[in-house]
Design a protein around this motif. Structure first.
Motif, PDB file in Angstrom:
ATOM      1  N   GLU A  61     -18.127 -44.772   2.893  1.00 55.20           N
ATOM      2  CA  GLU A  61     -16.654 -44.715   2.843  1.00 55.20           C
ATOM      3  C   GLU A  61     -16.044 -45.233   4.146  1.00 55.20           C
ATOM      4  N   LYS A  62     -16.580 -44.786   5.259  1.00 53.01           N
ATOM      5  CA  LYS A  62     -16.034 -45.176   6.568  1.00 53.01           C
ATOM      6  C   LYS A  62     -16.584 -46.516   7.045  1.00 53.01           C
ATOM      7  N   LEU A 101     -22.899 -48.463  11.107  1.00 47.87           N
ATOM      8  CA  LEU A 101     -22.128 -47.276  11.512  1.00 47.87           C
ATOM      9  C   LEU A 101     -21.356 -47.521  12.808  1.00 47.87           C
ATOM     10  N   ASN A 128     -22.726 -43.378   5.371  1.00 47.95           N
ATOM     11  CA  ASN A 128     -21.282 -43.163   5.449  1.00 47.95           C
ATOM     12  C   ASN A 128     -20.523 -44.378   4.900  1.00 47.95           C
ATOM     13  N   TYR A 167     -29.470 -37.105  10.708  1.00 46.61           N
ATOM     14  CA  TYR A 167     -29.599 -36.120   9.644  1.00 46.61           C
ATOM     15  C   TYR A 167     -31.054 -36.014   9.186  1.00 46.61           C
ATOM     16  N   LYS A 191     -25.929 -42.371   0.761  1.00 44.14           N
ATOM     17  CA  LYS A 191     -24.623 -43.017   0.851  1.00 44.14           C
ATOM     18  C   LYS A 191     -23.592 -42.138   1.552  1.00 44.14           C
ATOM     19  N   GLY A 192     -23.890 -40.854   1.702  1.00 43.51           N
ATOM     20  CA  GLY A 192     -22.941 -39.896   2.267  1.00 43.51           C
ATOM     21  C   GLY A 192     -22.723 -40.061   3.759  1.00 43.51           C
ATOM     22  N   GLU A 193     -21.833 -39.225   4.288  1.00 45.26           N
ATOM     23  CA  GLU A 193     -21.416 -39.367   5.686  1.00 45.26           C
ATOM     24  C   GLU A 193     -22.521 -39.066   6.692  1.00 45.26           C
ATOM     25  N   ASP A 194     -23.587 -38.367   6.293  1.00 46.40           N
ATOM     26  CA  ASP A 194     -24.674 -38.065   7.228  1.00 46.40           C
ATOM     27  C   ASP A 194     -25.641 -39.229   7.433  1.00 46.40           C
TER      28      ASP A 194
END
Length: 191
Positions: free
Chosen positions: A98-99, A127, A96, A170, A90-93
């Motif tokens: 949130e964005k 993305l 993402n 990533y 779920k992270g930005e790598d």
């Protein structure tokens, strides 16, 4: 005898005129029974899976013309997985969330074999990147829902994507595979 035939012809014509011509049918995804899943290889050893629990959208079918459209949105933060990698996914790598809280799939090229949908050529936006993704559809069926008798359709769509094409680089190529398999069991109710 001729009067009976004429009367029958007029009655038949009136009956046909009273039946609305249904060219397009719009089906709305049943979010409780539509769960997009992803699968990738971890370090070349095992298949890891995740499931999105929030998908919405509609499918329009014109079976007579053998045409259709698909418009689906998936909330990226709704991803659930048994793996401890969920936070990384779920992270930005990776996603993402949130964005980019939503990914979408849109198609104006639904493929038929007779009255059955067998695939779709469309575009996935993830993305902020839009790329073509073809889906194969199996077990497609339309019939009245056994519980409420309303018309519905269902099946399973599958496809693959290369995550690097969407900017997700990533841990490539060692920790997680570039190829991601998508499986989408779905049900949709006639609107």
């Amino acid at each position: 005898m001729q009067a009976r035939c004429t009367l029958a012809a007029v009655a038949f014509g009136a009956a046909v005129a009273a039946v609305p011509a249904i060219a397009q049918e719009v089906y709305v995804l049943d979010a409780r029974h539509t769960s997009p899943m992803l699968e990738f290889t971890h370090m070349g050893f095992s298949q890891q899976r995740g499931e999105f629990t929030n998908a919405t959208g509609k499918v329009t079918l014109d079976r007579a013309a053998k045409k259709g459209t698909i418009d689906v949105s998936i909330a990226t933060a709704s991803l659930v997985a048994a793996s401890a990698l969920l936070g990384v996914m779920k992270g930005e790598d990776i996603l993402n969330v949130e964005k980019f809280p939503t990914m979408t799939y849109k198609s104006g090229d639904v493929l038929f074999d007779g009255d059955n949908v067998v695939g779709a050529n469309g575009e996935l936006t993830l993305l902020g990147v839009t790329r073509p993704v073809a889906l194969k559809v199996v077990k497609f069926k339309c019939a009245p829902n056994p519980m409420n008798k309303k018309p519905m359709c269902g099946g399973e769509a599958t496809g693959t994507l290369m995550r690097s094409e969407f900017g997700m680089k990533y841990a490539l190529p060692l920790a997680a595979s570039d190829e991601v398999k998508i499986t989408i069991p779905f049900e949709a109710m006639l609107q």
